[in-house]
Scaffold this active site. Structure first.
Site, mmCIF file in Angstrom:
data_model
loop_
_atom_site.group_PDB
_atom_site.id
_atom_site.type_symbol
_atom_site.label_atom_id
_atom_site.label_comp_id
_atom_site.label_asym_id
_atom_site.label_seq_id
_atom_site.Cartn_x
_atom_site.Cartn_y
_atom_site.Cartn_z
ATOM 1 N N TRP A 322 0.836 -1.205 0.000
ATOM 2 C CA TRP A 322 0.000 0.000 0.000
ATOM 3 C C TRP A 322 0.870 1.253 0.000
ATOM 4 O O TRP A 322 0.533 2.262 -0.619
ATOM 5 C CB TRP A 322 -0.906 0.002 1.228
ATOM 6 C CG TRP A 322 -1.794 1.207 1.318
ATOM 7 C CD1 TRP A 322 -3.040 1.366 0.754
ATOM 8 C CD2 TRP A 322 -1.523 2.437 2.011
ATOM 9 N NE1 TRP A 322 -3.543 2.606 1.048
ATOM 10 C CE2 TRP A 322 -2.636 3.294 1.822
ATOM 11 C CE3 TRP A 322 -0.454 2.900 2.765
ATOM 12 C CZ2 TRP A 322 -2.699 4.569 2.357
ATOM 13 C CZ3 TRP A 322 -0.511 4.174 3.307
ATOM 14 C CH2 TRP A 322 -1.630 5.000 3.105
ATOM 15 N N HIS A 323 2.002 1.197 0.691
ATOM 16 C CA HIS A 323 2.858 2.370 0.795
ATOM 17 C C HIS A 323 3.637 2.648 -0.477
ATOM 18 O O HIS A 323 4.118 3.773 -0.663
ATOM 19 C CB HIS A 323 3.829 2.203 1.974
ATOM 20 C CG HIS A 323 3.190 2.467 3.298
ATOM 21 N ND1 HIS A 323 2.546 1.493 4.026
ATOM 22 C CD2 HIS A 323 3.080 3.611 4.026
ATOM 23 C CE1 HIS A 323 2.076 2.017 5.142
ATOM 24 N NE2 HIS A 323 2.381 3.297 5.169
ATOM 25 N N GLY A 324 3.795 1.684 -1.335
ATOM 26 C CA GLY A 324 4.517 1.954 -2.565
ATOM 27 C C GLY A 324 4.749 0.701 -3.387
ATOM 28 O O GLY A 324 4.863 -0.403 -2.846
ATOM 29 N N PHE A 481 1.906 8.514 -1.625
ATOM 30 C CA PHE A 481 1.128 7.297 -1.417
ATOM 31 C C PHE A 481 -0.342 7.485 -1.716
ATOM 32 O O PHE A 481 -1.110 6.579 -1.605
ATOM 33 C CB PHE A 481 1.323 6.802 0.026
ATOM 34 C CG PHE A 481 2.777 6.720 0.421
ATOM 35 C CD1 PHE A 481 3.687 6.139 -0.419
ATOM 36 C CD2 PHE A 481 3.210 7.269 1.610
ATOM 37 C CE1 PHE A 481 5.035 6.080 -0.074
ATOM 38 C CE2 PHE A 481 4.537 7.205 1.977
ATOM 39 C CZ PHE A 481 5.455 6.615 1.125
#
Length: 481
Positions: A322-324, A481
């Site tokens: 989700w963060h990258g 993000f």
């Protein structure tokens, strides 16, 4: 548009507040919606169509589920819900993960696919998760479908938390969207909270970022001194905290001004006793989202140990990605998965007795968090993957790259920015809330605290404006993000 920008502080926000409070109450949601769309379109106007598409589709999916429920067609209703989730995840996948997936396939099977020139829409991870939570809550019958498209659009696109959270549940805003009463106490609190967040961002995070970028900017980690590596890592750990918690403070403050009450997103995470406690304090809205919409539906902890481990594995894989869209983010998530498994099944920190051992465990927790922020911050540069660069930096921190212990240049950065580092270390602990608690109930103490707070916030505002006017370094980490 950045909260910490002169155009926001001196043009956008005053204009929105003025218009909001002079129009009749029934038009205020329209004012906030138009302001939110303008706020989002300011940087990249083309991405407004992705946001509007998300709003329109989720509006229709929720209405469809509501109507099918009334007609008793529950199987079709479930299908609509699944399609809605797939569409939301699909949009996020195409915008954020398609090119990464293509590079992985090409790495396995040769150059059989070509990447696309896709620019990541700002804040898409945040508003997509809000939309998914809305559909899930409608499907679970925890809330009814919003029939007013303006109100739903405002929920998904509300500018205080649109770009970088906190992730707000629809049921948190549902009543306020229809019926809210602004009052002077909330407005005053909102202004003070906004200024607190602005100070965290402009004064602390921005200055700490200069130290962190110096250390992380070494192209050869064999030349990165151990002391410099540690100073850079600690600076980034504090930078990302003040960057994100500062944004959350500003979002919560702005919400208060307009009559919305968002939940806290940070509770002094660097005062955590262990890794589990850290994630109860860090990015609380994201942790709660994964708990309620992934972990619990999978069975949570009320399953066999093997299934429990699998559930945690799934959650932390998704948390990392989700963060990258990069391997270092996946590795970052899996490292937290491993640490949590060790805590739950091996170390049992809640059973540790004695102040000394508790202190050692707490120090170990912070060291682990610090190393993992290094992995999180790694970027693919100089021909190296982000994961390899992150691992290389960590090795430099323990002197395993045959790197020197010390350099004199770091003294310049400590001399210039050491006061910001010390202030950040002091205020990342709950010392000030404890002092405020001690002052409460004492008349002289309360007067002294309020006076100091007002003077302090005035100084913070002047310092922030001075920094912004001269165009100081002003990145926002979580905009990626």
């Amino acid at each position: 548009m950045l909260f910490s920008s002169t155009i926001f502080l001196f043009l956008f926000l005053p204009a929105v507040c003025l218009l909001y409070f002079i129009v009749r109450e029934k038009y205020r949601n329209i004012v906030l919606l138009l302001a939110s769309l303008l706020f989002y379109a300011y940087g990249e106007p083309k991405f407004i169509f992705v946001l509007l598409t998300s709003i329109a589709l989720n509006y229709l999916f929720a209405l469809g589920m509501d109507r099918l429920e009334a007609e008793g067609r529950r199987k079709i209703r479930k299908t609509v819900f699944i399609v809605g989730i797939v569409v939301n995840v699909g949009i996020l996948f195409v915008c954020k993960y398609l090119n990464f997936t293509i590079t992985v396939i090409d790495g396995l099977f040769g150059d059989i696919l070509k990447t696309f020139p896709i620019t990541l829409p700002i804040g898409i991870s945040f508003y997509t998760f809000q939309a998914i939570s809305y559909l899930a809550d409608v499907y679970r019958k925890e809330v009814g479908a919003q029939k007013n498209p303006i109100d739903l659009a405002l929920y998904i696109s509300f500018f205080p938390q649109l770009i970088a959270g906190p992730i707000v549940r629809y049921k948190t805003m549902a009543e306020a969207l229809k019926n809210r009463k602004e009052n002077w106490a909330d407005i005053t609190y909102g202004v003070r909270r906004f200024l607190t967040g602005l100070g965290k961002k402009v004064i602390l995070s921005n200055n700490l970022s200069i130290v962190a970028e110096y250390a992380f900017g070494f192209d050869n980690y064999g030349a990165l001194p151990v002391v410099t590596a540690w100073v850079g890592a600690i600076s980034f750990s504090l930078q990302i905290y003040y960057d994100f918690s500062g944004y959350s403070d500003m979002a919560i403050g702005l919400g208060k001004i307009f009559g919305f009450h968002f939940e806290e997103n940070f509770r002094y995470p660097y005062a955590a006793k262990n890794i589990t406690d850290f994630w109860r304090r860090w990015h609380i809205s994201l942790s709660a989202w994964f708990r309620d919409y992934v972990y619990v539906p999978l069975g949570g902890s009320r399953v066999t140990p093997g299934r429990h481990i699998f559930n945690l594995f799934v959650v932390w894989c998704i948390t990392g990605i989700w963060h990258g869209a990069a391997w270092n983010f996946l590795a970052w998530g899996l490292c937290y998965f491993a640490l949590l498994i060790l805590e739950k099944f091996v170390f049992h920190p809640e059973k540790i007795k004695g102040c000394v051992w508790k202190g050692i465990y707490r120090a170990g927790t912070l060291i682990c968090v610090n190393f993992l922020w290094v992995l999180f911050n790694a970027k693919a540069e100089y021909g190296m993957s982000a994961l390899r660069r992150g691992a290389g930096y960590c090795l430099s921190m323990i002197g395993c790259n045959q790197n020197p212990l010390f350099e004199t240049r770091i003294l310049f950065y400590l001399q210039e920015y050491g006061w910001f580092l010390l202030a950040a270390l002091f205020t990342c602990t709950p010392v000030l809330p404890k002092l405020k608690e001690w002052c409460s109930g004492r008349k002289a103490g309360e007067v002294l605290w309020e006076t100091a707070a007002c003077v302090g916030l005035a100084v913070v505002l002047m310092a922030c404006v001075a920094n912004l006017v001269i165009g100081s370094h002003n990145p926002f980490i979580y905009f990626n993000f």
